[in-house]
Design a protein around this motif. Structure first.
Motif, short mmCIF file in Angstrom:
data_model
loop_
_atom_site.label_atom_id
_atom_site.label_comp_id
_atom_site.label_asym_id
_atom_site.label_seq_id
_atom_site.Cartn_x
_atom_site.Cartn_y
_atom_site.Cartn_z
N VAL A 260 -47.30 -18.77 -14.40
CA VAL A 260 -48.27 -17.71 -14.63
C VAL A 260 -47.93 -16.45 -13.83
O VAL A 260 -48.62 -15.45 -13.93
CB VAL A 260 -49.72 -18.16 -14.31
CG1 VAL A 260 -50.19 -19.21 -15.29
CG2 VAL A 260 -49.85 -18.66 -12.88
N GLY A 261 -46.85 -16.53 -13.06
CA GLY A 261 -46.39 -15.38 -12.29
C GLY A 261 -45.66 -14.40 -13.19
O GLY A 261 -45.53 -14.61 -14.39
N ARG A 262 -45.21 -13.36 -12.61
CA ARG A 262 -44.45 -12.36 -13.36
C ARG A 262 -43.18 -12.95 -13.90
O ARG A 262 -42.46 -13.66 -13.21
CB ARG A 262 -44.10 -11.19 -12.44
CG ARG A 262 -44.70 -9.93 -12.89
CD ARG A 262 -44.33 -8.76 -12.05
NE ARG A 262 -43.41 -9.05 -10.95
CZ ARG A 262 -43.03 -8.15 -10.09
NH1 ARG A 262 -43.46 -6.95 -10.18
NH2 ARG A 262 -42.20 -8.46 -9.12
N SER A 263 -42.88 -12.66 -15.12
CA SER A 263 -41.65 -13.17 -15.73
C SER A 263 -40.44 -12.48 -15.12
O SER A 263 -40.45 -11.30 -14.84
CB SER A 263 -41.67 -12.90 -17.24
OG SER A 263 -40.46 -13.31 -17.81
N ARG A 264 -39.37 -13.26 -14.94
CA ARG A 264 -38.13 -12.72 -14.40
C ARG A 264 -37.17 -12.38 -15.53
O ARG A 264 -36.05 -11.99 -15.30
CB ARG A 264 -37.51 -13.71 -13.44
CG ARG A 264 -38.39 -13.94 -12.24
CD ARG A 264 -37.85 -14.99 -11.34
NE ARG A 264 -36.62 -14.62 -10.69
CZ ARG A 264 -36.50 -13.97 -9.55
NH1 ARG A 264 -37.59 -13.59 -8.91
NH2 ARG A 264 -35.32 -13.73 -9.02
N ARG A 265 -37.63 -12.56 -16.77
CA ARG A 265 -36.80 -12.24 -17.93
C ARG A 265 -36.75 -10.74 -18.14
O ARG A 265 -37.75 -10.06 -17.99
CB ARG A 265 -37.35 -12.90 -19.19
CG ARG A 265 -37.37 -14.38 -19.12
CD ARG A 265 -37.98 -14.95 -20.38
NE ARG A 265 -38.21 -16.36 -20.22
CZ ARG A 265 -39.05 -17.06 -20.93
NH1 ARG A 265 -39.73 -16.49 -21.90
NH2 ARG A 265 -39.21 -18.34 -20.72
#
Length: 89
Positions: free
Chosen positions: A81-86
């Motif tokens: 649910v954290g910020r996506s690293r994509r």
């Protein structure tokens, strides 16, 4: 294996079980659980597994309080649910 490796893997997969993480990083599920708990506390992961009857009722996947039966629960499932690293396209 460090916390950032687990964080990156969870961000990439979106949803993962504790056992999958243990297999991926070739380590004991209980060793992974401590690191996953840090990510849960930081609000990056949330547990999707129901707390069995007799648990503490806090909605987590296990704890060290009076929930001794949960200690070996390696089928816990977590959602990123954290910020996506994509990268954004």
């Amino acid at each position: 294996m460090v916390l950032s490796d687990i964080r990156s893997y969870c961000a990439e997969t979106g949803q993962v079980s504790l056992q999958e993480l243990a297999n991926r990083f070739d380590t004991d599920p209980e060793a992974i659980r401590g690191m996953v708990d840090v990510l849960v506390q930081k609000g990056m992961l949330r547990c999707l597994t129901e707390t069995p009857e007799g648990g503490c009722g806090k909605g987590c996947c296990g704890c060290t309080n009076s929930c001794a039966p949960l200690a070996g629960m390696s089928d816990a499932v977590y959602q990123w649910v954290g910020r996506s690293r994509r990268p954004l396209h």
